[in-house]
Design an enzyme around this catalytic site. Structure first.
Site, short mmCIF file in Angstrom:
data_model
loop_
_atom_site.label_atom_id
_atom_site.label_comp_id
_atom_site.label_asym_id
_atom_site.label_seq_id
_atom_site.Cartn_x
_atom_site.Cartn_y
_atom_site.Cartn_z
N SER A 139 0.87 -1.19 0.00
CA SER A 139 0.00 0.00 0.00
C SER A 139 0.89 1.22 0.00
O SER A 139 1.83 1.31 0.79
CB SER A 139 -0.88 0.00 1.25
OG SER A 139 -1.42 1.29 1.44
N GLY A 140 0.59 2.17 -0.87
CA GLY A 140 1.43 3.37 -0.96
C GLY A 140 1.31 4.25 0.26
O GLY A 140 2.32 4.62 0.88
N SER A 141 0.08 4.60 0.65
CA SER A 141 -0.07 5.49 1.81
C SER A 141 0.49 4.83 3.06
O SER A 141 1.14 5.49 3.88
CB SER A 141 -1.54 5.87 2.01
OG SER A 141 -2.32 4.73 2.31
N THR A 163 -0.94 2.73 -4.57
CA THR A 163 -1.01 1.54 -5.42
C THR A 163 -2.06 1.70 -6.52
O THR A 163 -1.86 1.25 -7.65
CB THR A 163 -1.31 0.27 -4.58
OG1 THR A 163 -2.44 0.53 -3.73
CG2 THR A 163 -0.13 -0.12 -3.72
O1 LIG Z 1 -2.05 4.31 -1.06
C1 LIG Z 1 -2.49 3.16 -1.18
O2 LIG Z 1 -1.93 2.35 -1.91
C2 LIG Z 1 -3.68 2.80 -0.40
N1 LIG Z 1 -4.24 3.69 0.54
C3 LIG Z 1 -5.27 2.93 1.27
C4 LIG Z 1 -5.68 1.89 0.28
C5 LIG Z 1 -4.44 1.57 -0.52
O3 LIG Z 1 -3.73 0.54 0.08
#
Ligand SMILES: O=C(O)[C@H]1NCC[C@@H]1O
Length: 352
Positions: A94-96, A272
């Protein structure tokens, strides 16, 4: 997790990345077994789901909360391993949440920090992720990660949705599998005031896609769920390449039962999901390499993505994306579970 008589205490650092909250367990002393991160993800699914629900759901968490387990890496060349916790289950990447974990580790000195740049490698169940942190005054002022390869599995695949009708959708992978569609095709505006309508449309779209479109990651076939929906569209904000809202499930969604069409919006522009979106745009010839793609959330926060190259992954033509963004620590917490607490796995109510 420390045990004191009949009470457990769990240390965590709460962080948000571009608005998306992530509860980071940096020193949890969890004994997660497995020779690879893929095996460790499966171990978490089999043995630690209670911990995930305890931390993410009420009364300690809330329906929009994610989390991260920071683990020893399985690959000795990496600095740490990462398993993501979302309301819908454990996730490989997951990016965040990666930005939250890196921000917590750098700003507490839990990894060796050099200024102005700290470089880290993160081990995930879908591959290694290299990270560059711009460090200013001890803060992680910007986190840029070179994600695992992203690819489009299908473009403009028409899904028949109850109530909404036929919707052309892309099935993509950007660290997790997504179904992505134009928000206008579901008749929802990408505005904060429409959050409930977006969540409803996104929830049923994901459930239908999951039923009708089997997926499997070439390196880790156990990653076989369309986990999330992204609805996207143009942005009115100068400098933004587009706006999106990602919908995370927070319960079982039955396409035949509209009462279950609920979910929660990613508060960030989604790392992502943006990688998957860039893979689809590149496959259509609409996003060249080395071109910044500024993706905006419904809150107006941004992540900037760039495609640095191409590769192949199994049968897929893939792209090599980077994402840049920033996180902010919001709390240092010690979460407590008393043995007599009637809600050891938390709870979720339909009002939120
Ligand atoms: O940034 C992301 O990749 C995500 N943020 C919450 C859901 C994903 O995993």
């Amino acid at each position: 997790m420390a045990a004191h008589s009949d009470t457990y205490r769990i240390d965590a650092i709460d962080v948000h990345a571009a608005g998306e909250p992530g509860r980071v367990l940096v020193g949890s002393h969890l004994h997660v077994k497995g020779a690879t991160m893929a095996e460790r993800l499966r171990y978490c699914e089999a043995h630690l789901d209670g911990l995930r629900r305890l931390l993410l759901r009420e009364p300690r968490g809330h329906p929009a909360l994610c989390g991260v387990l920071v683990l020893p890496p399985a690959d000795p060349s990496a600095d740490f391993g990462l398993v993501v916790m979302e309301q819908g289950g454990f996730r490989p990447m997951s990016g965040s949440n990666l930005i939250c974990a890196v921000t917590a580790l750098v700003e507490t000195g839990a990894v060796p920090v050099t200024a102005p740049v700290t470089e880290l490698t993160v081990d995930t169940a879908v591959g290694l992720v290299r990270v560059r942190v711009d460090v200013e005054g001890g803060r992680a002022a910007q986190v840029t990660f070179a994600n695992v390869p992203a690819f489009a599995v299908a473009l403009d695949h028409v899904l028949e949705l109850p109530e909404y009708g036929p919707v052309p959708a892309d099935i993509v992978f950007g660290g997790q599998f997504y179904v992505q569609a134009r928000a206008t095709d579901l008749g929802v505006p990408l505005e904060p005031s429409a959050a409930k309508e977006i969540a409803r449309a996104g929830a049923v779209l994901r459930a239908v896609a999951q039923q009708q479109f089997p997926v499997s990651h070439p390196l880790n076939p156990a990653v076989d769920r369309i986990a999330l929906t992204m609805l996207h569209g143009p942005s009115p904000t100068p400098g933004a390449s587009g706006r999106n809202a990602v919908v995370l499930p927070n319960g079982e969604v039955d396409p035949a039962d509209p009462a279950t069409w609920t979910g929660t919006l990613d508060r960030s522009p989604c790392g992502t999901g943006t990688c998957g979106r860039m893979a689809a745009l590149h496959a259509r010839g609409q996003l060249p390499l080395n071109t910044p793609f500024v993706h905006e959330s419904v809150l107006g926060t941004t992540f900037t993505g760039t495609l640095l190259g191409t590769t192949t992954l199994g049968d897929h033509q893939a792209v090599l994306p980077t994402i840049s963004g920033r996180g902010w620590i919001t709390a240092f917490g010690q979460y407590v579970l008393d043995e007599t607490d009637p809600f050891p796995h938390g709870y979720t109510l339909g009002d939120l």
